[in-house]
Design an enzyme around this catalytic site. Structure first.
Site, mmCIF file in Angstrom:
data_model
loop_
_atom_site.group_PDB
_atom_site.id
_atom_site.type_symbol
_atom_site.label_atom_id
_atom_site.label_comp_id
_atom_site.label_asym_id
_atom_site.label_seq_id
_atom_site.Cartn_x
_atom_site.Cartn_y
_atom_site.Cartn_z
ATOM 1 C CG ASP A 12 -0.798 -1.841 -4.378
ATOM 2 O OD1 ASP A 12 -0.677 -0.685 -4.824
ATOM 3 O OD2 ASP A 12 0.161 -2.490 -3.932
ATOM 4 C CE LYS A 62 8.215 -0.005 -7.841
ATOM 5 N NZ LYS A 62 6.820 -0.003 -7.350
ATOM 6 C CB VAL A 63 9.127 8.887 -11.911
ATOM 7 C CG1 VAL A 63 9.372 9.841 -13.068
ATOM 8 C CG2 VAL A 63 7.778 9.167 -11.246
ATOM 9 C CB THR A 69 9.416 12.800 -19.507
ATOM 10 O OG1 THR A 69 9.716 13.128 -20.855
ATOM 11 C CG2 THR A 69 8.070 12.108 -19.446
ATOM 12 C CB VAL A 172 6.532 -6.663 5.723
ATOM 13 C CG1 VAL A 172 5.820 -7.257 6.940
ATOM 14 C CG2 VAL A 172 7.911 -6.142 6.109
ATOM 15 N N GLY A 173 5.150 -9.585 4.917
ATOM 16 C CA GLY A 173 3.854 -10.270 4.846
ATOM 17 C C GLY A 173 3.747 -11.125 3.599
ATOM 18 N N GLY A 176 6.815 -12.432 2.160
ATOM 19 C CA GLY A 176 7.622 -13.280 3.042
ATOM 20 C C GLY A 176 8.534 -12.573 4.025
ATOM 21 C CE LYS A 178 9.424 -12.507 12.883
ATOM 22 N NZ LYS A 178 10.512 -12.707 13.823
HETATM 23 O O1 3DU Z 1 3.478 -7.172 -1.250
HETATM 24 P P1 3DU Z 1 2.472 -6.199 -0.717
HETATM 25 O O2 3DU Z 1 1.062 -6.495 -1.099
HETATM 26 O O3 3DU Z 1 2.664 -5.971 0.758
HETATM 27 O O4 3DU Z 1 2.753 -4.785 -1.429
HETATM 28 C C1 3DU Z 1 4.013 -4.206 -1.550
HETATM 29 C C2 3DU Z 1 3.908 -2.891 -2.266
HETATM 30 O O5 3DU Z 1 5.186 -2.324 -2.445
HETATM 31 C C3 3DU Z 1 3.286 -2.966 -3.657
HETATM 32 O O6 3DU Z 1 2.589 -1.746 -3.866
HETATM 33 C C4 3DU Z 1 4.472 -3.035 -4.582
HETATM 34 O O7 3DU Z 1 4.197 -2.514 -5.862
HETATM 35 C C5 3DU Z 1 5.489 -2.169 -3.843
HETATM 36 N N1 3DU Z 1 6.883 -2.501 -4.087
HETATM 37 C C6 3DU Z 1 7.381 -3.735 -3.852
HETATM 38 O O8 3DU Z 1 6.637 -4.619 -3.404
HETATM 39 C C7 3DU Z 1 8.744 -4.001 -4.080
HETATM 40 C C8 3DU Z 1 9.553 -3.043 -4.516
HETATM 41 O O9 3DU Z 1 10.833 -3.314 -4.678
HETATM 42 C C9 3DU Z 1 9.042 -1.792 -4.729
HETATM 43 C C10 3DU Z 1 7.702 -1.546 -4.499
#
Ligand code: 3DU
Length: 215
Positions: A12, A62-63, A69, A172-173, A176, A178
């Protein structure tokens, strides 16, 4: 997607050069690179094929539209080099079937969001999560997206879909969750973004996560 490390990096970041640099560093530790709106809106759809040089790319768009479409969107995304697409299921079985139909033509994967990982995801999403997971199973999706922030929910959703479908799990991370908990609950892959791309040493962090998963 082949399961070697159990780790998917969520890329991201909003600059192509930054994404390519991190992809180069973590490529050997990840089974896929998840790319979403932040990077594609900033740098264009060509990031998909560029990053596919390092690992299979899952497009997290997340279509969520009407079947026609959805079909047009998935077609463009697979054509641009993605191996998988993340779609919503609340739009119903006809929309999901349209996405799966395109994926089959490209030998690609469809992952259906069944419950979201953020606190707000518990309000409207959680009550329909079981039905969405069942639908993903019934219509032959590759897998579901389930929250690493709620391992007990991952365990429950695994009991609905059985062993035939994959679970990819964000949260994860930074959110919060694990890694070891969600893998023990039944996830096949963890999805990690900020903890890796904001790390001083993304490769080292990715390695530590992989060791923590213990696949
Ligand atoms: O929280 P992080 O930075 O580790 O990123 C998590 C990724 O997963 C981020 O791209 C977000 O858009 C995606 N995601 C969720 O975090 C939760 C969901 O339920 C679906 C996708």
């Amino acid at each position: 997607m082949e399961r070697n490390t159990g780790l998917i990096v969520a890329m991201d970041v909003t600059r192509m050069d930054c994404a390519v640099e991190i992809a180069g560093e973590v490529a050997e530790c990840v089974d896929a690179i998840k790319v979403g709106y932040p990077l594609v809106l900033s740098e264009g759809l060509s990031v998909l094929s560029r990053l596919a040089d390092y690992a299979p790319v899952i497009a997290d768009f997340k279509v969520a539209d009407i079947p026609n479409t959805d079909e047009l969107i998935c077609e463009q995304v697979f054509k641009a080099g993605a191996s998988g697409v993340i779609v919503h299921g609340f739009t119903g079985e006809d929309s999901l079937k349209a996405c799966i139909g395109v994926a089959r033509r490209y030998d690609g994967d469809i992952y259906v969001v069944s419950e979201m990982s953020h606190p707000g995801g518990a309000r409207y999403f959680q009550p329909i999560a079981d039905e969405i997971a069942s639908m993903a199973y019934e219509f032959g999706a590759t897998g579901i997206v389930a929250p690493a922030t709620r391992p007990e929910r991952v365990k429950h959703l695994r009991s609905i879909i059985g062993d035939g479908l994959s679970i990819i799990s964000p949260g994860v991370g930074a959110q919060g969750g694990k890694a070891s908990d969600v893998i023990a609950a039944g996830a096949n892959w963890i999805i990690v973004g900020r903890s890796i791309y904001n790390s001083e040493n993304p490769k080292e962090t990715a390695m530590e996560l992989v060791t923590g998963i213990g696949i």
